[in-house]
Design a protein around this motif. Structure first.
Motif: not given
Ligand SMILES: [Mg+2]
Ligand SMILES: Nc1nc2c(ncn2[C@@H]2O[C@H](COP(=O)(O)OP(=O)(O)OP(=O)(O)O)[C@@H](O)[C@H]2O)c(=O)[nH]1
Length: 365
Positions: A13-15, A36-40
Motif C-alpha cells: 500500500g502507499t503508506a 507492492a501497491d495498486t498505485d503506480a
Molecule cells: Mg494508495
C-alpha cells in the motif's frame, strides 16, 4: 539490494511503501526489500516494485475499497514469487485504513503461507481524526490479517506521534517512528553483535502467536539502562495485552561501551515486567550509529487463540461464522447451489449469505 539475506521486507500500500523506503534509508546498507501497491506512483528508484491489479486498476490505487485491493492482490500476488528465492521470513509493513494496505496484506500473507513462508506484519491503524470509514476499513481486516500472519503488531498512529498538532508533521513523525523501529529490528538480524538473533529463532518466537506488541526506547547518559526499563514499563504500546505473553524478544543496541551489567538490568526488567514463557536477548554494538546512546527494542508475542472459523470459504471478506441460537440447523457452511457463481459483494459483505447470519441475529425457534 542484499539478495543473500533470508529475510525480506515487503511494503504494502502507499503508506506501507513509504514506511519500507524509510527503513531502507535509515538502515543505511543493502537491504532485501520489495514494494507492492495498486498505485503506480509508489514506485521509487532503486527499489523492486510490484504493481498490483494492473489491468483491473490501471495503477491508480484501490480508492479506499478493501475488496478492490484484495482482488487486485489476488490477480498479481504470484509476481512476488520471483523475489522469494531463499526467503525464510517476510516482514510486511503496511498502514490500514485504505483499500490496498488491508486487502493486499491479507492476500500476501495467505500466498506466503502457501509457500511455507511465515510473515510478521507491522500495521498501523488510522488516526482518530481520519474518521469512521477508515477505522471501519481497518477493523474489518485486522483479525483476518492476524489469522493469516505468524504474528501481527498493530500500531495505532495516535500513539506514535506524541504531542504533535500539525497534521503533516504527525504523518511524517508516524512514518519515521515506525520505520525507525523496524530498522532497529533489521539491525538486530543483519548486523548482530555478541548475542545473535537469527531468522530461524524469530520464526520460532513468532509461531503459535497471533498478535504482538512492540516498542522502542532510546536513552543516553548516566543510568541509561534504568531509564530504558522505566520507559518500557510506561510505554502505552506495550500495555493492554490481549493474552498471556508467550515469548519476548529484547534487543539492545549501543556503541562499544555497552556494559554487561546494563544488558543484565534491561533483560531482568523486561522479564519481570512481562513474564514471558520464552525470552530471547540480542545485542548490536555499532559505535558509528549508537555512540553514547542506547536503543532497546521489545517485541512481545502473545498467545491469542486463532479463531476456529478462520478461513471459512465463501465470502470475499470471510466474515466469521457465528452460532445462531436455537434449533435452526442451516448455517453458512457452504454456498449450496451458488457454489460455482461469483459472490455478490457489497461493502465487503457477501449478500448471498442470508442477512440473519451476516448480522448474527438470534432466532429462537
Ligand atoms: Mg494508495
Ligand atoms: N504515517 C502516515 N500515514 C499515512 C500517510 N498516508 C496515509 N497514511 C495512513 O495510511 C492509511 C492508509 O492509507 P494509504 O496507504 O494511502 O492507503 P492504501 O493502502 O494505499 O490504499 P488505497 O490508496 O485505497 O489503494 C491511512 O488511513 C492513514 O492512516 C502518510 O503520509 N503518513
Amino acid at each position: 539490494m542484499s539478495e543473500s539475506s533470508s529475510i525480506l521486507l515487503l511494503g504494502v500500500g502507499t503508506a506501507g511503501c513509504a514506511i519500507a523506503s524509510g527503513v531502507r534509508r535509515a538502515f543505511g546498507g543493502p537491504i532485501r526489500y520489495v514494494l507492492a501497491d495498486t498505485d503506480a506512483a509508489s514506485a521509487v528508484d532503486g527499489a523492486t516494485f510490484t504493481l498490483l491489479g494492473g489491468d483491473r486498476l490501471s495503477g491508480r490505487g484501490a480508492g479506499g475499497d478493501i475488496v478492490s485491493g484484495r482482488l487486485a492482490a489476488e490477480d498479481s500476488i504470484k509476481s512476488l514469487d520471483e523475489h522469494l528465492e531463499g526467503v525464510r521470513l517476510v516482514v510486511i509493513v503496511t498502514a490500514l485504513g485504505g483499500g490496498t494496505g488491508g486487502g493486499a496484506t491479507l492476500e500476501a500473507c495467505k500466498h506466503l503461507n502457501s509457500r511455507g513462508i511465515p510473515s510478521i506484519v507491522f500495521a498501523t491503524t488510522p488516526f482518530r481524526f481520519e474518521g469512521e470509514d477508515r477505522q471501519r476499513n481497518a477493523r474489518g481486516v485486522m483479525s483476518m490479517i492476524e489469522d493469516a500472519s505468524a504474528t501481527t503488531f498493530f500500531v495505532p498512529l495516535d500513539k506514535l506521534i506524541g504531542e504533535v498538532d500539525r497534521m503533516d508533521e504527525a504523518m511524517r513523525r508516524a512514518v519515521d517512528t515506525l520505520a525507525g523501529g523496524v530498522t532497529l529490528f533489521w539491525r538486530l538480524v543483519e548486523k548482530p553483535g555478541y548475542l545473535r538473533l537469527d531468522v530461524e529463532r524469530i520464526r520460532h518466537l513468532a509461531s503459535g502467536s497471533r498478535r504482538g506488541r512492540f516498542a522502542i526506547v532510546t536513552t543516553q547518559g548516566n543510568g541509561r539502562a534504568e531509564q530504558a526499563v522505566d520507559s518500557l514499563m510506561r510505554s502505552e504500546l506495550l500495555a493492554a495485552a490481549s493474552g498471556p505473553t508467550k515469548s519476548a524478544l529484547c534487543g539492545v543496541l549501543a556503541g562499544e561501551d555497552l556494559l554487561l551489567s546494563e544488558v543484565g538490568r534491561i533483560a531482568d526488567g523486561v522479564r519481570n515486567a512481562f513474564s514471558p514463557s520464552a525470552f530471547d536477548l540480542a545485542t548490536v554494538n555499532d559505535e558509528d550509529t549508537f555512540s553514547g546512546r542506547l536503543a532497546v527494542v521489545v517485541m512481545l508475542f502473545e498467545t491469542v487463540a486463532k479463531k476456529d472459523d478462520a478461513g471459512v470459504p465463501g465470502t470475499a471478506m470471510n466474515p466469521k461464522r457465528r452460532k445462531v441460537k436455537g434449533a435452526l440447523t442451516i448455517g453458512p457452511t457452504g454456498r449450496g447451489r451458488f457454489k460455482n457463481s461469483e459472490p455478490t459483494i457489497w461493502n465487503g459483505e457477501d449478500l448471498d449469505v442470508p442477512t440473519f447470519i451476516r448480522r448474527s441475529i438470534s432466532i429462537d425457534l
